[in-house]
Design a protein around this motif. Structure first.
Motif, PDB file in Angstrom:
ATOM      1  N   LYS A 169       0.376  -1.421  -0.338  1.00 41.40           N
ATOM      2  CA  LYS A 169       0.123  -0.033   0.005  1.00 41.40           C
ATOM      3  C   LYS A 169       1.125   1.324  -0.332  1.00 41.40           C
ATOM      4  CE  LYS A 169      -4.128   1.509   2.167  1.00 41.40           C
ATOM      5  NZ  LYS A 169      -4.672   1.522   3.213  1.00 41.40           N
ATOM      6  N   GLU A 170       2.419   1.135   0.422  1.00 42.62           N
ATOM      7  CA  GLU A 170       2.532   2.524   0.613  1.00 42.62           C
ATOM      8  C   GLU A 170       3.216   2.504  -0.958  1.00 42.62           C
ATOM      9  OE1 GLU A 170       4.646  -1.324   2.930  1.00 42.62           O
ATOM     10  OE2 GLU A 170       2.309  -0.151   2.940  1.00 42.62           O
ATOM     11  N   ASP A 171       3.375   1.886  -1.186  1.00 48.14           N
ATOM     12  CA  ASP A 171       3.332   2.435  -2.539  1.00 48.14           C
ATOM     13  C   ASP A 171       3.102   2.742  -4.209  1.00 48.14           C
ATOM     14  OD1 ASP A 171       6.335   0.541  -2.738  1.00 48.14           O
ATOM     15  OD2 ASP A 171       5.931   0.241  -4.771  1.00 48.14           O
ATOM     16  N   LEU A 172       1.619   2.382  -2.948  1.00 48.23           N
ATOM     17  CA  LEU A 172       0.624   3.285  -3.975  1.00 48.23           C
ATOM     18  C   LEU A 172       0.129   4.835  -3.819  1.00 48.23           C
ATOM     19  CD1 LEU A 172      -2.368   0.109  -3.873  1.00 48.23           C
ATOM     20  CD2 LEU A 172      -0.361   1.071  -5.606  1.00 48.23           C
ATOM     21  N   LYS A 173       0.454   4.605  -2.315  1.00 47.25           N
ATOM     22  CA  LYS A 173       0.346   6.086  -1.646  1.00 47.25           C
ATOM     23  C   LYS A 173       1.585   7.196  -1.981  1.00 47.25           C
ATOM     24  CE  LYS A 173      -2.940   5.837   1.895  1.00 47.25           C
ATOM     25  NZ  LYS A 173      -3.869   6.020   3.134  1.00 47.25           N
ATOM     26  N   SER A 174       2.751   6.647  -2.487  1.00 52.01           N
ATOM     27  CA  SER A 174       3.873   7.441  -2.220  1.00 52.01           C
ATOM     28  C   SER A 174       3.405   8.437  -3.775  1.00 52.01           C
ATOM     29  CB  SER A 174       5.000   6.657  -2.379  1.00 52.01           C
ATOM     30  OG  SER A 174       4.900   6.013  -3.160  1.00 52.01           O
ATOM     31  N   LYS A 175       2.758   7.968  -4.487  1.00 54.02           N
ATOM     32  CA  LYS A 175       2.663   8.510  -6.303  1.00 54.02           C
ATOM     33  C   LYS A 175       0.953   9.414  -5.678  1.00 54.02           C
ATOM     34  CE  LYS A 175       5.250   4.837  -8.075  1.00 54.02           C
ATOM     35  NZ  LYS A 175       4.705   4.154  -7.143  1.00 54.02           N
ATOM     36  N   ARG A 176       1.619  10.251  -6.278  1.00 53.08           N
ATOM     37  CA  ARG A 176      -0.017  11.208  -6.237  1.00 53.08           C
ATOM     38  C   ARG A 176      -1.050  10.372  -7.049  1.00 53.08           C
ATOM     39  NH1 ARG A 176      -0.777  15.296  -9.707  1.00 53.08           N
ATOM     40  NH2 ARG A 176       0.726  15.441 -11.396  1.00 53.08           N
ATOM     41  N   ARG A 177      -0.510   9.908  -8.485  1.00 55.48           N
ATOM     42  CA  ARG A 177      -1.676   9.116  -8.729  1.00 55.48           C
ATOM     43  C   ARG A 177      -0.963   7.571  -8.901  1.00 55.48           C
ATOM     44  NH1 ARG A 177      -3.497   7.217 -13.369  1.00 55.48           N
ATOM     45  NH2 ARG A 177      -5.150   7.487 -14.312  1.00 55.48           N
ATOM     46  N   PRO A 178      -1.141   6.595  -8.648  1.00 62.47           N
ATOM     47  CA  PRO A 178      -0.845   5.150  -8.272  1.00 62.47           C
ATOM     48  C   PRO A 178      -0.259   4.463 -10.024  1.00 62.47           C
ATOM     49  CG  PRO A 178      -2.757   5.351  -7.072  1.00 62.47           C
ATOM     50  CD  PRO A 178      -2.472   6.985  -7.572  1.00 62.47           C
ATOM     51  N   ASN A 179       0.970   4.026  -9.766  1.00 60.20           N
ATOM     52  CA  ASN A 179       0.893   3.269 -11.397  1.00 60.20           C
ATOM     53  C   ASN A 179      -0.898   2.174 -11.975  1.00 60.20           C
ATOM     54  OD1 ASN A 179       3.213   4.309 -11.998  1.00 60.20           O
ATOM     55  ND2 ASN A 179       3.848   3.195 -11.179  1.00 60.20           N
ATOM     56  N   VAL A 180      -0.538   2.173 -12.661  1.00 54.99           N
ATOM     57  CA  VAL A 180      -1.144   1.761 -13.341  1.00 54.99           C
ATOM     58  C   VAL A 180      -1.205   0.614 -14.125  1.00 54.99           C
ATOM     59  CG1 VAL A 180      -3.633   0.989 -15.188  1.00 54.99           C
ATOM     60  CG2 VAL A 180      -4.023   2.883 -13.473  1.00 54.99           C
ATOM     61  N   PHE A 181       0.168   1.018 -14.740  1.00 48.92           N
ATOM     62  CA  PHE A 181       1.041  -0.323 -15.793  1.00 48.92           C
ATOM     63  C   PHE A 181       2.284  -0.917 -15.196  1.00 48.92           C
ATOM     64  CE2 PHE A 181      -1.241   2.667 -18.408  1.00 48.92           C
ATOM     65  CZ  PHE A 181      -2.339   1.614 -18.867  1.00 48.92           C
ATOM     66  N   VAL A 182       3.097  -1.867 -15.609  1.00 54.33           N
ATOM     67  CA  VAL A 182       4.556  -2.303 -14.830  1.00 54.33           C
ATOM     68  C   VAL A 182       5.151  -0.998 -15.443  1.00 54.33           C
ATOM     69  CG1 VAL A 182       5.682  -3.494 -14.887  1.00 54.33           C
ATOM     70  CG2 VAL A 182       2.980  -4.335 -14.873  1.00 54.33           C
ATOM     71  N   LYS A 183       6.209  -0.603 -15.104  1.00 56.27           N
ATOM     72  CA  LYS A 183       7.341   0.126 -16.156  1.00 56.27           C
ATOM     73  C   LYS A 183       8.442  -0.783 -15.806  1.00 56.27           C
ATOM     74  CE  LYS A 183       4.882   4.062 -15.932  1.00 56.27           C
ATOM     75  NZ  LYS A 183       3.644   4.130 -15.583  1.00 56.27           N
ATOM     76  N   ASP A 184       9.064  -1.090 -14.499  1.00 55.70           N
ATOM     77  CA  ASP A 184       9.810  -1.921 -14.707  1.00 55.70           C
ATOM     78  C   ASP A 184       9.411  -2.829 -14.139  1.00 55.70           C
ATOM     79  OD1 ASP A 184      12.773  -3.064 -13.564  1.00 55.70           O
ATOM     80  OD2 ASP A 184      13.498  -0.941 -12.716  1.00 55.70           O
ATOM     81  N   PHE A 185       9.723  -4.541 -15.476  1.00 52.58           N
ATOM     82  CA  PHE A 185       9.137  -5.961 -14.582  1.00 52.58           C
ATOM     83  C   PHE A 185      10.216  -6.296 -13.813  1.00 52.58           C
ATOM     84  CE2 PHE A 185       9.783 -10.299 -15.500  1.00 52.58           C
ATOM     85  CZ  PHE A 185       7.797 -10.082 -16.182  1.00 52.58           C
ATOM     86  N   ASP A 186      11.767  -6.240 -13.715  1.00 51.56           N
ATOM     87  CA  ASP A 186      12.459  -7.339 -12.915  1.00 51.56           C
ATOM     88  C   ASP A 186      11.610  -6.574 -11.592  1.00 51.56           C
ATOM     89  OD1 ASP A 186      13.888  -8.199 -15.122  1.00 51.56           O
ATOM     90  OD2 ASP A 186      15.708  -6.970 -15.429  1.00 51.56           O
TER      91      ASP A 186
END
Ligand SMILES: [Fe+2]
Ligand SMILES: [Fe+2]
Length: 252
Positions: A169-186
Motif C-alpha cells: 500500500k505504501e507504494d500506491l500511496k507514495s505517488k500522487r496517482r498510483p501506477n496502473v502499468f508495469v514500468k520496471d518488469f524486473d
C-alpha cells in the motif's frame, strides 16, 4: 479510485478501475474492468462486497446500470465476486462463470436463471449484436475453474489471477496517482512471485495456458490484482517469466 481508459473507439471501450488507496490494510487490492460495446456492458470481476459502493459509483460515471447485461467472473473467490448479490440488485444482468462453480456462487445470490455456465473448453460469447469476446480456459491457475476473457477489438487479455501482483500500500500511496502499468518488469517480479508459486498447483496447466494464449494477438495482459502489462514486449516478458517459474509442487 484510479481509472484508466485502456481502449476507446466510437462504439467500444475497455476501462480499468482500481488502486483504491483508502481500502483498509486487511483487504486485498483488486482491479475491476468494464467492457462496453455499443450500448451493452460487461463488468469483469466486480470485486468484493466491501468494494461495491466505490466500484459501482465509479462505473456509474461510465455506463448506465440498465446497460450492464453481463458480469464476467474469472472464478469463485470472494475478492472476485462476493458483491454479486448487490450487483444483481442494481442491474438486470447475467453472471458468466465456469460450470463447476455454479452451485457455489448461488451462495452469493445467483440463481440458475441468471447464470451463464461455461464448459471446460471455453466459448465465444456474443455480448452484443455484432460483437463477441472469447472465453478462454485457464483452469488450475489458480482456481480449478478459472476463465480468461479476450477482447479481439482491443486485443486485451484479462487473465484473472494470472499475472496478479500484491503491491504494498505504501507504494500506491507514495505517488500522487498510483501506477496502473508495469514500468520496471524486473522490479515487479518480487510482487508476483510468491502468489504464483504458492497458489498455483503445478507446471502442467501453466504450459497448456501459455501455449493457448501465445496463439492470440495480445497487446495487453490485464490481471485482477496489481499492474497491467502493456505492449507486446511487456506481454512477452511476462509470458517468458511465467514459463520459467516453478509452481506449486515443483517450487520447492
Ligand atoms: Fe483467486
Ligand atoms: Fe484474486
Amino acid at each position: 479510485m484510479t481509472s484508466e481508459i485502456l481502449y476507446e473507439s466510437p462504439n467500444h471501450k475497455f476501462i480499468y478501475i482500481g488502486k483504491d488507496v483508502d481500502r483498509p490494510d486487511y483487504i486485498i487490492d483488486t482491479n475491476q474492468y468494464l467492457l462496453i460495446h455499443d450500448d451493452v456492458a460487461t463488468i469483469i470481476d466486480p470485486g468484493g462486497i466491501e468494494m461495491f459502493s466505490s466500484v459501482s459509483s465509479a462505473f456509474a460515471g461510465e455506463v448506465r446500470m440498465s446497460n450492464v447485461k453481463f458480469i464476467f467472473s474469472s472464478h469463485q473467490d470472494p475478492d472476485v465476486v462476493s458483491a454479486l448479490a448487490l450487483w444483481l440488485s442494481i442491474t438486470d444482468s447475467k453472471i458468466i462463470i465456469d460450470r463447476i462453480w455454479s452451485s457455489f456462487i448461488s451462495h452469493y445470490g445467483a440463481k440458475p436463471n441468471n447464470m451463464i455456465m461455461v464448459e471446460d473448453g471455453g466459448m465465444k460469447f456474443n455480448m452484443a449484436k455484432d460483437y463477441a469476446f472469447d472465453i478462454i480456459p485457464a483452469h488450475y491457475l489458480h482456481s480449478p475453474g478459472q476463465l480468461n476473457l479476450y477482447d479481439p477489438i482491443s486485443k486485451i487479455l484479462f487473465t484473472g489471477d494470472i499475472g496478479a501482483a500484491l503491491i504494498p500500500k505504501e507504494d500506491l500511496k507514495s505517488k500522487r496517482r498510483p501506477n496502473v502499468f508495469v514500468k520496471d518488469f524486473d522490479n515487479h517480479i518480487k510482487y508476483m512471485e510468491f502468489f504464483h508459486k504458492r497458489f498455483m498447483p503445478s507446471n502442467e496447466p501453466k504450459k497448456i495456458w501459455i501455449d493457448r494464449v501465445s496463439k492470440l494477438d495480445v497487446e495487453m495482459i490485464v490481471p485482477q490484482h496489481g499492474l497491467i502489462f502493456k505492449g507486446k514486449d511487456m506481454v512477452n516478458r511476462f509470458l517468458n517469466w511465467f514459463d520459467s517459474l516453478n509452481l506449486g509442487i515443483y517450487s520447492k
